[in-house]
Motif scaffolding. Structure first.
Motif, PDB file in Angstrom:
ATOM      1  N   TYR A  12       0.714  -1.370   0.174  1.00 44.26           N
ATOM      2  CA  TYR A  12      -0.043  -0.024  -0.003  1.00 44.26           C
ATOM      3  C   TYR A  12       0.730   1.259  -0.103  1.00 44.26           C
ATOM      4  O   TYR A  12       0.585   2.244  -0.648  1.00 44.26           O
ATOM      5  N   LEU A  15       2.530   1.767  -3.039  1.00 48.74           N
ATOM      6  CA  LEU A  15       1.549   2.250  -4.441  1.00 48.74           C
ATOM      7  C   LEU A  15       1.268   3.685  -4.197  1.00 48.74           C
ATOM      8  O   LEU A  15       1.297   4.482  -5.064  1.00 48.74           O
ATOM      9  N   ILE A  16       0.818   4.137  -3.012  1.00 48.55           N
ATOM     10  CA  ILE A  16       0.326   5.357  -2.811  1.00 48.55           C
ATOM     11  C   ILE A  16       1.387   6.496  -2.798  1.00 48.55           C
ATOM     12  O   ILE A  16       1.549   7.368  -3.677  1.00 48.55           O
ATOM     13  N   THR A  19       2.391   6.580  -6.648  1.00 45.47           N
ATOM     14  CA  THR A  19       1.456   7.413  -7.389  1.00 45.47           C
ATOM     15  C   THR A  19       1.748   8.841  -7.263  1.00 45.47           C
ATOM     16  O   THR A  19       1.679   9.455  -8.365  1.00 45.47           O
ATOM     17  N   PRO A  41       4.916   2.301  -7.793  1.00 51.40           N
ATOM     18  CA  PRO A  41       3.712   1.479  -7.888  1.00 51.40           C
ATOM     19  C   PRO A  41       3.531   0.090  -8.419  1.00 51.40           C
ATOM     20  O   PRO A  41       2.724  -0.481  -7.827  1.00 51.40           O
ATOM     21  N   LEU A  45       2.310  -2.840  -6.399  1.00 51.14           N
ATOM     22  CA  LEU A  45       1.057  -3.900  -6.728  1.00 51.14           C
ATOM     23  C   LEU A  45       1.604  -5.364  -6.991  1.00 51.14           C
ATOM     24  O   LEU A  45       0.755  -6.088  -6.159  1.00 51.14           O
TER      25      LEU A  45
END
Lengths: 84, 234
Positions: A12, A15-16, A19, A41, A45
């Motif tokens: 997580y 990923l954030i 991004t 990211p 994943l």
């Protein structure tokens, strides 16, 4: 907290953060830098797939990801050639 | 409470946050290439939301999503390059673009001096391999069998084209019509006879299941085999 939850939270986080890095990271006006930032990211994943124990999805994603990079590099090179 | 249902809402939340952020970035973006790159992020968000289900169903949904996404990126980047090319070279040189020409070898391949026609294996092997693949596909039935059958047909037709004794253009027109008509009839068998009979007469389920499976195999096989006849030289 066991290892699976840790992997999931790390996924997580990557990923954030990745991004945000792709959207407003340093020097992202160059498309190649943005392409390299996208790797963060996608790694997040992959960690999420790993935590959910989705082996086939993970392997397919790794294979597809490398092909997508080829496609993008081609598009970027063509774009640069035409703008020069 | 197991881990999947414990983490479900968190995964969905992360996916939606990533999706909203990247869609917002797309809406602020002016360059087409950057938009294409950011679309990759939206796909990541989609995959996280699907993966949050955490079952075999999620895996089965992710695999076609990945393949479709790859095809989509390929097509869109090709359109982008082609449009830029058109816009730029309305004035002069319009050289033909080949797919992935950056990654291909630049020099002429040193292959023309070899006399291929003397090799016996070129004539005998494709028939054998194609035959085995078609047989194995017929044995498997269903979508997988159809794909394997199609690869056998495709291999045979492509190798015939490579040797040079391909079918003439007129023959291709006829065989194209014939194969696609055959594929349509098999579709009717699969859906109308197989599935409808499956629901109408559940006590004979094995019979209709076999009809549906074989018809599906033949349909997919013949449909994909059409690709092979595209490449045959006239």
């Amino acid at each position: 907290m066991d290892l699976i939850i840790l992997t999931l939270y790390l996924g997580y986080f990557l990923l954030i953060l990745g991004t945000i890095g792709v959207i407003m990271g340093p020097k992202v006006n160059d498309p190649l830098n943005r392409l390299l930032n996208i790797e963060v990211p996608s790694l997040g994943l992959m960690l999420i797939f790993l935590a959910y124990n989705q082996t086939l999805a993970l392997m397919t994603y790794i294979a597809i990801n490398s092909i997508i990079i080829l496609v993008f590099v081609r598009a970027i090179i063509k774009n640069e050639e035409l703008e020069a | 409470m197991d881990i999947v249902s414990y983490m479900f809402s968190k995964s969905i939340f992360v996916g939606i946050v990533v999706g909203i952020l990247s869609l917002y970035a797309i809406s602020r973006q002016k360059s087409d290439l950057h938009t294409l790159l950011l679309t990759d992020l939206v796909e990541c968000a989609m995959l996280v939301i699907i993966a949050a289900i955490g079952t075999d169903l999620a895996e089965a949904l992710i695999l076609p999503g990945l393949v479709v996404g790859l095809a989509e990126f390929l097509a869109v980047s090709e359109i982008l390059v082609y449009r830029n090319e058109m816009r730029k070279s309305n004035l002069s040189n319009n050289k033909k673009l080949r797919l992935f020409e950056e990654f291909l070898a630049k020099e002429e391949v040193y292959v023309n001096s070899v006399n291929f026609n003397k090799m016996e294996i070129i004539y005998s092997a494709p028939k054998f391999i194609g035959f085995i693949l078609v047989l194995y596909g017929a044995f498997l039935t269903g979508f997988t069998g159809g794909a394997i059958m199609a690869s056998g047909l495709l291999f045979y037709l492509l190798s015939q084209g490579a040797i040079g004794n391909g079918v003439s253009l007129k023959d291709i027109k006829h065989s194209w019509e014939a194969i696609s008509g055959f594929s349509g009839i098999m579709w009717a068998f699969w859906i109308l006879l197989g599935f409808a009979g499956f629901f109408l007469f559940p006590e004979h389920y094995l019979f209709f299941l076999l009809i549906a499976g074989c018809a599906l195999a033949l349909k997919v096989g013949s449909k994909l085999g059409l690709i092979g006849s595209l490449r045959i030289r006239s």
